[in-house]
Design a protein around this motif. Sequence first.
Motif, PDB file in Angstrom:
ATOM      1  N   UNK A   1      -0.332   7.342   3.374  1.00 17.95           N
ATOM      2  CA  UNK A   1      -1.706   6.949   3.107  1.00 17.95           C
ATOM      3  C   UNK A   1      -1.994   5.673   3.891  1.00 17.95           C
ATOM      4  N   UNK A   2      -3.152   5.616   4.532  1.00 22.31           N
ATOM      5  CA  UNK A   2      -3.497   4.514   5.410  1.00 22.31           C
ATOM      6  C   UNK A   2      -4.787   3.838   4.963  1.00 22.31           C
ATOM      7  N   UNK A   3      -4.800   2.516   5.013  1.00 31.75           N
ATOM      8  CA  UNK A   3      -5.978   1.741   4.665  1.00 31.75           C
ATOM      9  C   UNK A   3      -6.199   0.677   5.724  1.00 31.75           C
ATOM     10  N   UNK A   4      -7.363   0.729   6.387  1.00 35.13           N
ATOM     11  CA  UNK A   4      -7.704  -0.250   7.414  1.00 35.13           C
ATOM     12  C   UNK A   4      -8.433  -1.437   6.806  1.00 35.13           C
ATOM     13  N   UNK A   5      -8.340  -2.563   7.495  1.00 36.16           N
ATOM     14  CA  UNK A   5      -9.076  -3.752   7.099  1.00 36.16           C
ATOM     15  C   UNK A   5      -9.265  -4.651   8.307  1.00 36.16           C
ATOM     16  N   UNK A   6     -10.172  -5.601   8.199  1.00 38.53           N
ATOM     17  CA  UNK A   6     -10.368  -6.587   9.242  1.00 38.53           C
ATOM     18  C   UNK A   6     -11.640  -6.446  10.044  1.00 38.53           C
ATOM     19  N   UNK A   7     -12.343  -5.338   9.902  1.00 38.18           N
ATOM     20  CA  UNK A   7     -13.571  -5.155  10.653  1.00 38.18           C
ATOM     21  C   UNK A   7     -14.674  -6.071  10.147  1.00 38.18           C
TER      22      UNK A   7
ATOM     23  N   UNK B   1       1.663   5.718  15.311  1.00 39.88           N
ATOM     24  CA  UNK B   1       0.425   5.223  14.733  1.00 39.88           C
ATOM     25  C   UNK B   1      -0.575   4.962  15.839  1.00 39.88           C
ATOM     26  N   UNK B   2      -1.833   5.215  15.551  1.00 43.16           N
ATOM     27  CA  UNK B   2      -2.858   5.063  16.570  1.00 43.16           C
ATOM     28  C   UNK B   2      -4.147   4.533  15.969  1.00 43.16           C
TER      29      UNK B   2
ATOM     30  N   UNK C   1      -7.491   4.135  11.605  1.00 43.69           N
ATOM     31  CA  UNK C   1      -6.052   4.184  11.790  1.00 43.69           C
ATOM     32  C   UNK C   1      -5.580   5.606  11.532  1.00 43.69           C
ATOM     33  N   UNK C   2      -4.664   6.092  12.350  1.00 44.49           N
ATOM     34  CA  UNK C   2      -4.147   7.442  12.198  1.00 44.49           C
ATOM     35  C   UNK C   2      -2.648   7.461  12.463  1.00 44.49           C
TER      36      UNK C   2
ATOM     37  N   UNK D   1      -2.652  12.085   9.380  1.00 46.13           N
ATOM     38  CA  UNK D   1      -3.048  11.126   8.359  1.00 46.13           C
ATOM     39  C   UNK D   1      -4.061  10.145   8.918  1.00 46.13           C
ATOM     40  N   UNK D   2      -5.083   9.875   8.126  1.00 49.82           N
ATOM     41  CA  UNK D   2      -6.181   9.016   8.560  1.00 49.82           C
ATOM     42  C   UNK D   2      -6.596   8.033   7.486  1.00 49.82           C
TER      43      UNK D   2
END
Length: 123
Positions: free
Chosen positions: A3-9, A34-35, A95-96, A112-113
């Motif tokens: 499971x992926x969680x993005x942050x910082x935008x 990871x991409x 993130x993927x 995974x996204x």
Amino acid sequence: QVQLVESGGELVQAGGSLRLSCAASGRSFSSYVAAWFRQAPGKEREFVAAINWSGGTAYADSVKGRFTISRDNAKNTVNLQMNTLKPEDTAAYYCAAYPGMILARNQFTYDHWGQGTQVTVSS
């Protein structure tokens, strides 16, 4: 699974810098490629950068020399350092990841996204 969680935008001025982070949970992230992908309104999702577990990296021509992808396996995170930002960098960044080695540029390779984080660059 991962499971992926993005942050910082956030909103940033042209020429500025921003650092995005992707936190992973579940299966060990260290064995995954990871991409980062991005998608602007009205445009298709495009490849930005990728990194595999041996440290190999790949970048889209549009960001090469400005963006740097990195990973910290101990913290189970992947980062994207973005410098010299341009208005055309404005997009939702995703993130993927997928369990492999090849630095794939095709979004359909990734299993995974994350939910995405918005980056807006003003001029």
